[in-house]
Write an enzyme that holds these catalytic residues in place. Sequence first.
Site, PDB file in Angstrom:
ATOM      1  N   LYS A  59       0.841  -1.206   0.000  1.00 40.11           N
ATOM      2  CA  LYS A  59       0.000   0.000   0.000  1.00 40.11           C
ATOM      3  C   LYS A  59       0.875   1.254   0.000  1.00 40.11           C
ATOM      4  O   LYS A  59       0.619   2.214  -0.726  1.00 40.11           O
ATOM      5  CB  LYS A  59      -0.934  -0.013   1.222  1.00 40.11           C
ATOM      6  CG  LYS A  59      -2.049  -1.034   1.092  1.00 40.11           C
ATOM      7  CD  LYS A  59      -2.749  -1.320   2.416  1.00 40.11           C
ATOM      8  CE  LYS A  59      -3.712  -2.492   2.242  1.00 40.11           C
ATOM      9  NZ  LYS A  59      -4.271  -2.979   3.517  1.00 40.11           N
TER      10      LYS A  59
ATOM     11  N   GLN B 182      -4.181  -1.646   9.667  1.00 38.88           N
ATOM     12  CA  GLN B 182      -4.093  -2.963   9.041  1.00 38.88           C
ATOM     13  C   GLN B 182      -4.657  -4.031   9.980  1.00 38.88           C
ATOM     14  O   GLN B 182      -4.290  -4.105  11.143  1.00 38.88           O
ATOM     15  CB  GLN B 182      -2.620  -3.271   8.703  1.00 38.88           C
ATOM     16  CG  GLN B 182      -2.409  -4.575   7.968  1.00 38.88           C
ATOM     17  CD  GLN B 182      -3.065  -4.591   6.579  1.00 38.88           C
ATOM     18  OE1 GLN B 182      -2.974  -3.629   5.828  1.00 38.88           O
ATOM     19  NE2 GLN B 182      -3.735  -5.681   6.257  1.00 38.88           N
TER      20      GLN B 182
ATOM     21  N   ASP C 169     -10.341   3.055   4.163  1.00 39.61           N
ATOM     22  CA  ASP C 169     -10.937   1.768   3.771  1.00 39.61           C
ATOM     23  C   ASP C 169     -12.425   1.891   3.416  1.00 39.61           C
ATOM     24  O   ASP C 169     -12.990   1.012   2.784  1.00 39.61           O
ATOM     25  CB  ASP C 169     -10.854   0.808   4.972  1.00 39.61           C
ATOM     26  CG  ASP C 169      -9.774  -0.224   4.769  1.00 39.61           C
ATOM     27  OD1 ASP C 169      -9.358  -0.418   3.615  1.00 39.61           O
ATOM     28  OD2 ASP C 169      -9.368  -0.832   5.775  1.00 39.61           O
TER      29      ASP C 169
END
Length: 284
Positions: free
Chosen positions: A52, A96, A119
């Site tokens: 990412k 995460q 997200d």
Amino acid sequence: MKLLDGKQCAQTIKQQIAEEVTLLQAQAARLPKLALVLVGDREDSLSYVNSKAKNCTKLGMLCDTYHMAEQTSQEELLHLIGQLNADAAVDGILVQLPLPDHLDADLVLDAVDYRKDADGLHYVNLGLMLTGHHYVLPCTPNGILQLLKANDIPLKGKHAVVVGRSMLVGTPTAILLQQQHATVTQCHSRTTRLAAVCSQADIVVTATGVNQLLRPEDLKEGAVLVDVAMNHDEDGLCGDVYSKKTAPQLAERLSAMSPVPGGVGPMTIAMLMHNVLELYKKHR
Ligand code: NAP
């Protein structure tokens, strides 16, 4: 048969993002910034976070990684999130998952300001999506939708079956497809006669993590398959339905399908990058 090539589609989206960021650089504007929070040393999580971060910097955006020790307390983690929420230079925050067992993941995710929720999975953002007034959309479901749209797969009036009801994939995907005027049936582990339900569908989206969930012959001729799963079999990575072994039969039967790997996976990361830029624009 049309291959729903997520790699190529993601590349196009990322190229557009990079172009927008280049314009910002030319204006000497503040640049979009993602904060990645990782607790512990799980190898898979470490590699996801690195990927990412790499994607972010490749597109010219900023990215800070906060790698915290496995034994980090809930208070310490919440304190960091509070700081990132208050930091005007941070546009997106991503914690995460999974977190170590002693940490309450729901509490931590809820602590992220929904306006920095990269997200798109914060309960406020899921609620806004449900009402059709979205702020930012969840990455994988939006990635599925964009992959279908980019390939001109019609959704209006089509019967879509979504297999899976997690808040990460299945449920938001079902909502997004319905908002595109598909008629949606949602299945899960207690669904009886799953194959019979799927055989009626124009579009099947599977997100269960169950190898060989359906056979190619369980899908309607000419149907579209979006296989979200990331499973493994003796040939390597595969989906719930798509595998090296089933691919030829699926190709013969379907009008379009997403491969695994190279289908939804790359779209998820492209949508994360898209979200960081979107949050930046709203934040600015
Ligand atoms: P999850 O939280 O474990 O949810 C799985 C869903 O599948 C549940 O709703 C479950 O039903 C349903 N299910 C399980 N067995 C079933 C069966 N035999 N028949 C019908 N439904 C069944 O998983 P997830 O987080 O949604 O992820 C699903 C898959 O997508 C995984 O393989 C994951 O690795 C993959 N994934 C891929 C991406 C990507 O970017 N490509 C992103 C996220 C996830 P119940 O609700 O009844 O238990």
